[in-house]
Design a protein around this motif. Structure first.
Motif, short mmCIF file in Angstrom:
data_model
loop_
_atom_site.label_atom_id
_atom_site.label_comp_id
_atom_site.label_asym_id
_atom_site.label_seq_id
_atom_site.Cartn_x
_atom_site.Cartn_y
_atom_site.Cartn_z
N ALA A 23 0.74 -1.16 0.03
CA ALA A 23 -0.02 -0.09 -0.11
C ALA A 23 0.90 1.30 0.11
CB ALA A 23 -0.84 -0.19 1.28
N ALA A 24 1.45 1.52 -1.23
CA ALA A 24 2.16 2.76 -1.14
C ALA A 24 1.73 3.63 -2.40
CB ALA A 24 3.77 2.25 -1.85
N ASP A 25 1.85 4.91 -2.26
CA ASP A 25 1.26 5.82 -3.41
C ASP A 25 2.24 5.79 -4.33
OD1 ASP A 25 3.31 7.74 -2.93
OD2 ASP A 25 2.10 8.44 -1.36
N ILE A 26 1.83 6.36 -5.49
CA ILE A 26 2.76 6.44 -6.82
C ILE A 26 4.11 6.96 -6.46
CG2 ILE A 26 2.88 7.77 -9.05
CD1 ILE A 26 -0.40 7.46 -9.34
N VAL A 27 4.22 8.20 -5.68
CA VAL A 27 5.60 8.64 -5.75
C VAL A 27 6.20 7.62 -4.77
CG1 VAL A 27 6.85 10.62 -4.48
CG2 VAL A 27 4.43 10.95 -5.74
N ASP A 28 5.91 7.12 -3.82
CA ASP A 28 6.61 6.18 -2.99
C ASP A 28 7.04 5.04 -3.65
OD1 ASP A 28 6.23 8.05 -0.67
OD2 ASP A 28 4.70 7.06 0.25
N THR A 29 6.22 4.52 -4.55
CA THR A 29 6.57 3.37 -5.38
C THR A 29 7.64 3.65 -6.30
OG1 THR A 29 4.25 2.64 -5.23
CG2 THR A 29 5.34 1.75 -7.05
N ALA A 30 7.46 4.94 -6.83
CA ALA A 30 8.51 5.42 -7.66
C ALA A 30 9.87 5.42 -7.10
CB ALA A 30 8.18 6.42 -8.48
N VAL A 31 10.10 6.08 -5.81
CA VAL A 31 11.07 6.09 -5.03
C VAL A 31 11.54 4.75 -4.73
CG1 VAL A 31 12.03 6.93 -2.95
CG2 VAL A 31 10.51 8.61 -4.26
N GLY A 32 10.93 3.94 -4.12
CA GLY A 32 11.21 2.58 -3.92
C GLY A 32 11.95 1.56 -5.07
N ALA A 33 11.33 2.13 -6.26
CA ALA A 33 11.97 1.19 -7.18
C ALA A 33 13.46 1.56 -7.60
CB ALA A 33 11.05 1.48 -8.53
N GLY A 34 13.70 2.57 -7.34
CA GLY A 34 15.16 3.17 -7.59
C GLY A 34 15.52 3.43 -9.05
N SER A 35 14.65 3.19 -10.00
CA SER A 35 14.94 3.65 -11.35
C SER A 35 14.00 4.60 -11.82
CB SER A 35 14.55 2.31 -12.18
OG SER A 35 13.19 1.91 -12.16
N PHE A 36 13.61 5.58 -11.07
CA PHE A 36 12.93 6.81 -11.36
C PHE A 36 13.40 7.82 -10.71
CE2 PHE A 36 9.84 2.90 -11.68
CZ PHE A 36 9.60 3.27 -13.15
#
Length: 381
Positions: A23-36
């Protein structure tokens, strides 16, 4: 029993931990991915973090760091400067579509309207999906406020106005000359947005000889303005919206009719040959004939008499298709005048019959016979 309870409790806690991790929002998901990292930095510089953390739902076509690296040297650095915040925000919101659009839904559409206002094109070729000129490389990364689809290039919105787009295309020279002669360049370069049904140079060439030259004369400026504004609708109306609406009121004041058949879509009697060309202040749809506004307040008999006189010359010269088009345009003009229901029904019936006929000669005669009948009925009133 106590052992079983402890096991169930542990399992429940583990399951809850997995849900919370997802349950992460779009920004947190992008940050967590490391490629964005570039995308996240750009979202911060554009002041869009709160928007992308909102309830949404939103669909983001997210360019990777490698995608941003493909832009010309210095582009990203320039966009991140405070003075370019508005331009950066426009580019980023062009990557965002309202709603949660999963991959299975994306492949069923040809375009999607973005938060920025313009529409992205969707092309599907087998298992390959493109958003504008970018390949979709990963799909359906679900977030608690939407979904992310990963793309391999940064997509850019149109950066030219309606007028600039027409000039750059090179196939609207007559239209551009007419817009200049009518003094409409400033209007059509304004904020809008506008939807323009743009006749090509070939469309203007289909008009009777000398028509364009006469319209470009200063003394005919108002008539030219009426014709050109009859091709313009307020708002950014994409082809799917136009087809659904079936009619659209032009800036000239009269109504345009949108029809779809097996042979394609038409605006009045003009064929749509290309649609949804975005501009900064609107959208352009290309048509193959010039639209003529109805003669409001004109005597219907005079309109019919003039059309038959001009049409007869075209027909006798062998231009049967041009004759049929002229008669059809005349009938559309008459439909926008004050007619009693029986005459309106007569016109509708004649036009429907003519539209089903593919032979220009037969179509011209059908329309001519219909106008003759209407002229006689008007004379007997």
């Amino acid at each position: 029993m106590n052992t079983l309870k402890r096991y169930c409790l542990s399992a429940a806690i583990a399951a809850l931990s997995v849900v919370n991790a997802q349950a992460a929002d779009i920004v947190d998901t992008a940050v967590g991915a490391g490629s964005f990292q570039t995308l996240v930095a750009a979202a911060k510089a554009a002041g869009l973090v709160d928007t992308l953390k909102s309830d949404g739902p939103l669909t983001v076509f997210a360019p990777t760091d490698d995608a941003f690296a493909k832009l010309p040297d210095g582009t990203v650095e320039t966009l991140l400067k405070p003075e370019n915040k508005a331009k950066l925000a426009a580019i980023l919101t062009y990557h965002v579509v309202p709603g949660k659009v999963m991959a299975a839904d994306v492949v069923n559409v040809s375009g999607a309207k973005t938060v920025q206002g313009q529409q992205v094109d969707v092309k599907v070729d087998g298992s390959n999906v493109m958003i504008d000129n970018a390949n979709v490389v990963k799909t359906d990364i679900e977030c608690d406020n939407g979904v992310i689809h990963v793309i391999d290039s940064v997509i850019l919105p149109a950066d030219k106005s309606v007028v600039e787009t027409a000039v750059a295309a090179g196939s609207f020279k007559t239209l551009v000359a007419a817009v200049k002669a009518a003094g409409l360049v400033e209007t059509l370069s304004g904020d809008g947005p506008f939807t323009v049904f743009a006749p090509t140079d070939e469309a203007f060439a289909k008009l009777p000889e000398g028509t364009v030259e006469n319209l470009l004369k200063p003394e005919n400026k108002q008539k030219l303005i009426d014709i050109l504004t009859y091709h313009v609708v307020s708002g950014r109306v994409y082809s799917s919206d136009a087809v659904a609406a079936k009619t659209a009121k032009s800036l000239q004041g009269s109504t345009l009719t949108v029809k779809v058949s097996d042979s394609g879509a038409m605006i009045n009697d003009a064929g749509l040959v290309k649609t949804d060309i975005d501009a900064t202040n609107g959208v352009i749809h290309v048509i193959d004939s010039v639209l003529l506004p109805p003669a409001k307040g004109a005597n219907a008999q005079q309109v019919i008499h003039g059309a038959i006189a001009q049409g007869s010359q075209l027909f006798n010269a062998g231009h049967h298709d041009a004759c049929a088009n002229l008669y059809s345009q005349t009938m559309h003009q008459l439909m926008d005048t004050d007619l009693d229901p029986s005459l309106r029904h007569h016109l509708t019936s004649v036009m429907q019959t003519a539209n089903s006929q593919h032979c220009p000669t037969t179509r011209a005669w059908t329309l001519r016979h219909g106008m003759d009948q209407m002229y006689a009925r008007l004379a007997n009133k």
